[in-house]
Design a protein around this motif. Structure first.
Motif, PDB file in Angstrom:
ATOM      1  N   VAL A  41      18.488  39.414  53.266  1.00 19.85           N
ATOM      2  CA  VAL A  41      18.758  39.783  54.656  1.00 19.85           C
ATOM      3  C   VAL A  41      19.198  41.235  54.749  1.00 19.85           C
ATOM      4  CG1 VAL A  41      20.299  39.362  56.600  1.00 19.85           C
ATOM      5  CG2 VAL A  41      19.239  37.450  55.444  1.00 19.85           C
ATOM      6  N   SER A  42      19.994  41.675  53.786  1.00 18.98           N
ATOM      7  CA  SER A  42      20.535  43.030  53.881  1.00 18.98           C
ATOM      8  C   SER A  42      19.711  44.084  53.156  1.00 18.98           C
ATOM      9  CB  SER A  42      21.959  43.052  53.325  1.00 18.98           C
ATOM     10  OG  SER A  42      21.950  42.760  51.951  1.00 18.98           O
ATOM     11  N   ALA A  43      18.673  43.691  52.440  1.00 21.12           N
ATOM     12  CA  ALA A  43      17.861  44.668  51.712  1.00 21.12           C
ATOM     13  C   ALA A  43      17.163  45.605  52.692  1.00 21.12           C
ATOM     14  CB  ALA A  43      16.833  43.956  50.839  1.00 21.12           C
ATOM     15  N   ALA A  55       7.449  43.228  53.678  1.00 23.77           N
ATOM     16  CA  ALA A  55       7.319  41.824  54.080  1.00 23.77           C
ATOM     17  C   ALA A  55       8.685  41.173  54.296  1.00 23.77           C
ATOM     18  CB  ALA A  55       6.523  41.049  53.045  1.00 23.77           C
ATOM     19  N   ILE A  56       9.604  41.330  53.367  1.00 23.03           N
ATOM     20  CA  ILE A  56      10.931  40.715  53.500  1.00 23.03           C
ATOM     21  C   ILE A  56      11.640  41.292  54.713  1.00 23.03           C
ATOM     22  CG2 ILE A  56      13.170  40.369  52.397  1.00 23.03           C
ATOM     23  CD1 ILE A  56      10.933  38.847  51.039  1.00 23.03           C
ATOM     24  N   HIS A  57      11.543  42.608  54.908  1.00 19.31           N
ATOM     25  CA  HIS A  57      12.180  43.248  56.055  1.00 19.31           C
ATOM     26  C   HIS A  57      11.673  42.646  57.359  1.00 19.31           C
ATOM     27  CE1 HIS A  57      13.903  46.477  58.497  1.00 19.31           C
ATOM     28  NE2 HIS A  57      12.784  46.425  59.168  1.00 19.31           N
ATOM     29  N   GLU A  58      10.389  42.441  57.466  1.00 20.03           N
ATOM     30  CA  GLU A  58       9.824  41.895  58.698  1.00 20.03           C
ATOM     31  C   GLU A  58      10.220  40.433  58.903  1.00 20.03           C
ATOM     32  OE1 GLU A  58       8.492  43.669  61.013  1.00 20.03           O
ATOM     33  OE2 GLU A  58       8.651  45.456  59.760  1.00 20.03           O
ATOM     34  N   TRP A  59      10.329  39.661  57.825  1.00 22.96           N
ATOM     35  CA  TRP A  59      10.697  38.247  57.963  1.00 22.96           C
ATOM     36  C   TRP A  59      12.131  38.081  58.462  1.00 22.96           C
ATOM     37  CZ3 TRP A  59       8.638  36.727  52.502  1.00 22.96           C
ATOM     38  CH2 TRP A  59       7.248  36.661  52.544  1.00 22.96           C
ATOM     39  N   LEU A  66      21.021  40.551  64.358  1.00 20.03           N
ATOM     40  CA  LEU A  66      22.028  39.583  64.755  1.00 20.03           C
ATOM     41  C   LEU A  66      23.293  39.744  63.915  1.00 20.03           C
ATOM     42  CD1 LEU A  66      22.649  37.087  66.511  1.00 20.03           C
ATOM     43  CD2 LEU A  66      21.787  35.703  64.633  1.00 20.03           C
ATOM     44  N   LEU A  67      23.144  40.026  62.625  1.00 21.20           N
ATOM     45  CA  LEU A  67      24.283  40.192  61.738  1.00 21.20           C
ATOM     46  C   LEU A  67      24.849  41.602  61.731  1.00 21.20           C
ATOM     47  CD1 LEU A  67      22.983  38.073  58.734  1.00 21.20           C
ATOM     48  CD2 LEU A  67      24.755  37.453  60.377  1.00 21.20           C
ATOM     49  N   GLY A  68      24.232  42.511  62.447  1.00 22.29           N
ATOM     50  CA  GLY A  68      24.764  43.862  62.568  1.00 22.29           C
ATOM     51  C   GLY A  68      24.306  44.823  61.497  1.00 22.29           C
ATOM     52  N   TYR A  69      23.285  44.483  60.713  1.00 24.16           N
ATOM     53  CA  TYR A  69      22.769  45.407  59.712  1.00 24.16           C
ATOM     54  C   TYR A  69      21.862  46.428  60.391  1.00 24.16           C
ATOM     55  CZ  TYR A  69      24.202  42.408  55.867  1.00 24.16           C
ATOM     56  OH  TYR A  69      24.912  41.665  54.976  1.00 24.16           O
ATOM     57  N   PRO A  70      22.049  47.712  60.119  1.00 19.32           N
ATOM     58  CA  PRO A  70      21.127  48.698  60.679  1.00 19.32           C
ATOM     59  C   PRO A  70      19.811  48.669  59.895  1.00 19.32           C
ATOM     60  CG  PRO A  70      22.748  49.772  59.288  1.00 19.32           C
ATOM     61  CD  PRO A  70      23.129  48.323  59.354  1.00 19.32           C
ATOM     62  N   CYS A  71      18.732  48.794  60.596  1.00 20.04           N
ATOM     63  CA  CYS A  71      17.457  48.793  59.866  1.00 20.04           C
ATOM     64  C   CYS A  71      16.451  49.765  60.471  1.00 20.04           C
ATOM     65  CB  CYS A  71      16.862  47.383  59.793  1.00 20.04           C
ATOM     66  SG  CYS A  71      16.376  46.704  61.370  1.00 20.04           S
ATOM     67  N   HIS A  72      16.876  50.604  61.381  1.00 23.48           N
ATOM     68  CA  HIS A  72      15.947  51.584  61.965  1.00 23.48           C
ATOM     69  C   HIS A  72      16.526  52.959  61.786  1.00 23.48           C
ATOM     70  CE1 HIS A  72      13.415  48.592  63.824  1.00 23.48           C
ATOM     71  NE2 HIS A  72      14.501  47.991  64.239  1.00 23.48           N
TER      72      HIS A  72
END
Length: 72
Positions: A41-43, A55-59, A66-72
């Protein structure tokens, strides 16, 4: 007059005990599963990504937000 029938006294309920020796393998397995889930989830698909690509990021994208991890 009929004699009163004494009320039945329920037997005390004993909870089963599980020895710690039997719980440790289960705790270790679920702990490892939890760490693996948190990793995926956090990778950020960066230096510590197990599979290459996104792939994992998109899944788990919505779960990351929702968990508050930045990904952009």
């Amino acid at each position: 007059m009929a004699a009163a029938i004494p009320a039945a006294v329920p037997a005390p309920v004993e909870l089963p005990t599980i020895p710690l020796r039997e719980l440790l393998p289960w705790l270790a397995m679920f702990g490892l599963l939890a760490l693996l889930t948190i990793f995926f989830v956090s990778a950020d698909q960066g230096a510590i990504s197990i599979p290459a690509g996104t792939a994992i990021h998109e899944w788990v994208h919505d779960g990351r937000h929702l968990l508050g991890y930045p990904c952009h």
